[in-house]
Design a protein around this motif. Sequence first.
Motif, PDB file in Angstrom:
ATOM      1  N   GLY A  40      36.926  41.482  51.969  1.00 14.54           N
ATOM      2  CA  GLY A  40      37.154  41.100  50.590  1.00 14.54           C
ATOM      3  C   GLY A  40      38.037  42.121  49.855  1.00 14.54           C
ATOM      4  O   GLY A  40      38.512  42.907  50.712  1.00 14.54           O
ATOM      5  N   ASP A  43      39.664  44.806  42.656  1.00 16.00           N
ATOM      6  CA  ASP A  43      40.898  45.017  42.053  1.00 16.00           C
ATOM      7  C   ASP A  43      41.398  46.427  42.049  1.00 16.00           C
ATOM      8  O   ASP A  43      40.511  47.552  41.685  1.00 16.00           O
ATOM      9  CB  ASP A  43      40.960  44.415  40.830  1.00 16.00           C
ATOM     10  CG  ASP A  43      40.744  42.838  40.718  1.00 16.00           C
ATOM     11  OD1 ASP A  43      41.201  42.247  41.621  1.00 16.00           O
ATOM     12  OD2 ASP A  43      40.233  42.594  39.764  1.00 16.00           O
ATOM     13  N   PRO A  96      33.075  31.016  52.375  1.00 14.97           N
ATOM     14  CA  PRO A  96      32.618  30.537  50.923  1.00 14.97           C
ATOM     15  C   PRO A  96      31.211  30.091  50.850  1.00 14.97           C
ATOM     16  O   PRO A  96      30.587  30.129  49.909  1.00 14.97           O
ATOM     17  CB  PRO A  96      33.475  29.207  51.049  1.00 14.97           C
ATOM     18  CG  PRO A  96      34.535  29.201  51.827  1.00 14.97           C
ATOM     19  CD  PRO A  96      34.101  30.085  52.910  1.00 14.97           C
ATOM     20  N   GLU A 156      42.047  26.839  38.410  1.00 13.36           N
ATOM     21  CA  GLU A 156      40.707  27.354  39.382  1.00 13.36           C
ATOM     22  C   GLU A 156      39.626  27.274  38.337  1.00 13.36           C
ATOM     23  O   GLU A 156      39.867  27.673  37.024  1.00 13.36           O
ATOM     24  CB  GLU A 156      41.047  28.607  39.706  1.00 13.36           C
ATOM     25  CG  GLU A 156      41.838  29.009  40.764  1.00 13.36           C
ATOM     26  CD  GLU A 156      41.982  30.256  41.542  1.00 13.36           C
ATOM     27  OE1 GLU A 156      41.402  30.438  42.837  1.00 13.36           O
ATOM     28  OE2 GLU A 156      42.164  31.348  40.902  1.00 13.36           O
ATOM     29  N   ASN A 157      38.570  26.681  38.731  1.00 10.74           N
ATOM     30  CA  ASN A 157      37.419  26.985  37.850  1.00 10.74           C
ATOM     31  C   ASN A 157      36.687  27.914  38.168  1.00 10.74           C
ATOM     32  O   ASN A 157      36.143  28.178  39.231  1.00 10.74           O
ATOM     33  CB  ASN A 157      36.397  25.615  38.283  1.00 10.74           C
ATOM     34  CG  ASN A 157      35.383  25.342  37.208  1.00 10.74           C
ATOM     35  OD1 ASN A 157      35.503  25.806  36.152  1.00 10.74           O
ATOM     36  ND2 ASN A 157      34.227  24.600  37.789  1.00 10.74           N
ATOM     37  N   LEU A 158      36.504  29.004  37.399  1.00 13.89           N
ATOM     38  CA  LEU A 158      35.905  30.047  37.443  1.00 13.89           C
ATOM     39  C   LEU A 158      34.545  30.174  36.819  1.00 13.89           C
ATOM     40  O   LEU A 158      34.232  29.673  35.780  1.00 13.89           O
ATOM     41  CB  LEU A 158      36.811  31.425  36.839  1.00 13.89           C
ATOM     42  CG  LEU A 158      38.232  31.298  37.124  1.00 13.89           C
ATOM     43  CD1 LEU A 158      38.970  32.441  36.326  1.00 13.89           C
ATOM     44  CD2 LEU A 158      38.298  31.644  38.685  1.00 13.89           C
ATOM     45  N   GLU A 204      31.327  33.854  44.131  1.00 12.27           N
ATOM     46  CA  GLU A 204      32.660  33.902  44.588  1.00 12.27           C
ATOM     47  C   GLU A 204      33.130  35.315  44.380  1.00 12.27           C
ATOM     48  O   GLU A 204      32.618  36.091  43.636  1.00 12.27           O
ATOM     49  CB  GLU A 204      33.423  32.658  44.277  1.00 12.27           C
ATOM     50  CG  GLU A 204      33.364  32.454  42.779  1.00 12.27           C
ATOM     51  CD  GLU A 204      33.912  31.151  42.394  1.00 12.27           C
ATOM     52  OE1 GLU A 204      34.229  30.420  43.264  1.00 12.27           O
ATOM     53  OE2 GLU A 204      34.020  30.995  41.192  1.00 12.27           O
ATOM     54  N   LYS A 217      37.162  35.509  43.469  1.00 17.67           N
ATOM     55  CA  LYS A 217      38.582  35.030  43.085  1.00 17.67           C
ATOM     56  C   LYS A 217      39.237  36.174  42.554  1.00 17.67           C
ATOM     57  O   LYS A 217      38.664  37.130  41.884  1.00 17.67           O
ATOM     58  CB  LYS A 217      38.656  33.782  42.276  1.00 17.67           C
ATOM     59  CG  LYS A 217      38.227  32.539  43.298  1.00 17.67           C
ATOM     60  CD  LYS A 217      38.069  31.324  42.351  1.00 17.67           C
ATOM     61  CE  LYS A 217      37.481  30.224  43.025  1.00 17.67           C
ATOM     62  NZ  LYS A 217      37.312  28.952  42.294  1.00 17.67           N
ATOM     63  N   ASN A 218      40.670  36.286  42.767  1.00 20.78           N
ATOM     64  CA  ASN A 218      41.555  37.110  42.145  1.00 20.78           C
ATOM     65  C   ASN A 218      41.227  37.592  40.709  1.00 20.78           C
ATOM     66  O   ASN A 218      41.400  36.600  39.973  1.00 20.78           O
ATOM     67  CB  ASN A 218      42.979  37.098  42.350  1.00 20.78           C
ATOM     68  CG  ASN A 218      43.762  38.131  42.101  1.00 20.78           C
ATOM     69  OD1 ASN A 218      43.420  39.104  42.210  1.00 20.78           O
ATOM     70  ND2 ASN A 218      44.960  37.808  41.534  1.00 20.78           N
ATOM     71  N   ARG A 219      40.823  38.667  40.464  1.00 20.95           N
ATOM     72  CA  ARG A 219      40.471  39.407  38.834  1.00 20.95           C
ATOM     73  C   ARG A 219      39.665  38.262  38.163  1.00 20.95           C
ATOM     74  O   ARG A 219      39.712  38.107  36.872  1.00 20.95           O
ATOM     75  CB  ARG A 219      41.999  39.276  38.554  1.00 20.95           C
ATOM     76  CG  ARG A 219      42.842  40.399  38.937  1.00 20.95           C
ATOM     77  CD  ARG A 219      44.238  40.800  38.222  1.00 20.95           C
ATOM     78  NE  ARG A 219      44.112  41.212  36.958  1.00 20.95           N
ATOM     79  CZ  ARG A 219      43.818  42.634  36.689  1.00 20.95           C
ATOM     80  NH1 ARG A 219      43.700  43.397  37.693  1.00 20.95           N
ATOM     81  NH2 ARG A 219      43.799  43.081  35.468  1.00 20.95           N
ATOM     82  N   GLN A 220      38.736  37.869  38.742  1.00 21.30           N
ATOM     83  CA  GLN A 220      37.987  36.838  38.244  1.00 21.30           C
ATOM     84  C   GLN A 220      37.228  37.093  37.036  1.00 21.30           C
ATOM     85  O   GLN A 220      37.509  36.264  35.857  1.00 21.30           O
ATOM     86  CB  GLN A 220      36.899  36.042  39.202  1.00 21.30           C
ATOM     87  CG  GLN A 220      36.227  34.956  38.830  1.00 21.30           C
ATOM     88  CD  GLN A 220      35.175  34.307  39.916  1.00 21.30           C
ATOM     89  OE1 GLN A 220      35.840  34.570  41.102  1.00 21.30           O
ATOM     90  NE2 GLN A 220      34.224  33.721  39.340  1.00 21.30           N
ATOM     91  N   ARG A 271      39.741  37.702  34.209  1.00 21.70           N
ATOM     92  CA  ARG A 271      40.256  36.446  33.648  1.00 21.70           C
ATOM     93  C   ARG A 271      39.237  35.410  32.693  1.00 21.70           C
ATOM     94  O   ARG A 271      39.732  34.905  31.873  1.00 21.70           O
ATOM     95  CB  ARG A 271      40.769  35.460  34.877  1.00 21.70           C
ATOM     96  CG  ARG A 271      42.158  36.164  35.637  1.00 21.70           C
ATOM     97  CD  ARG A 271      42.002  35.568  37.062  1.00 21.70           C
ATOM     98  NE  ARG A 271      42.373  34.156  36.954  1.00 21.70           N
ATOM     99  CZ  ARG A 271      42.293  33.386  38.190  1.00 21.70           C
ATOM    100  NH1 ARG A 271      41.885  33.944  39.240  1.00 21.70           N
ATOM    101  NH2 ARG A 271      42.497  32.010  38.103  1.00 21.70           N
TER     102      ARG A 271
END
Length: 244
Positions: free
Chosen positions: A101, A104, A126, A159-161, A186, A188-191, A194
Amino acid sequence: MEQERLQKAIAKSGYTSRRKAENLIVEGKVKVNGKTVTELGTKVKPDDKIEVNNIPLEKEEPVYLLLYKPRGVISSVKDDRNRKVVTDLLPEIEERIFPIGRLDYDTSGLLLLTNDGDFAQLLMHPKYQLDKVYIAKVEGIPAPEDLKPLKTGIMDNGENLKAIKHRILSVDHKKNRAILEITLHEGKNRQIRRMMEALGYPVLKLKRERYGFLNLHSMNPGDYRELTPHEVKQLKTYAEKNVK
């Protein structure tokens, strides 16, 4: 003599994940004892000579590391902009390790590295829903109700964060800042950045403090240690139980 599937042997060498190894085999980029192999069911013995892209595969002992990644370091083994990458912090490690993984560039905290492709794939699946706990310093002081969308979900770029849970640890009314604990499954990128940006509380500083039962106890940025055999076994057992 014990045999194993070719893609598993490639993944165990640290060259790549088992899934990517399967692609390499199908594409005709793998040779066994000088012969190109494209059958995924092919089995190999420990003394067979395997080549990927005409480069002999070196069999390495598996390595499992826990790193306290500092800010300003890329979670990769190379960077086309010549920035510092996590493997630069581990010059004495000779094996071809890679991060499991990513964190950032501006995020610090717990990062696992290995040369075991199968292990990495298990942990990044996942369904492998281990708690990843982050500490975030944010601009502004949110009320508890302001943070409810973290659990219900925030749509951003399709995307649903979501966060699993969250809590406010402290507030600084003078500086108009707050410290939050946010738990994800999860990654996700810069979750987190964001999500908090969408809520109007931009992240000033972010650190991953915990990964399941693993933590950064008594470590400083840039420090690393080997995972114990028991820790590796625990991670594998949990993953295999949940990923099936």
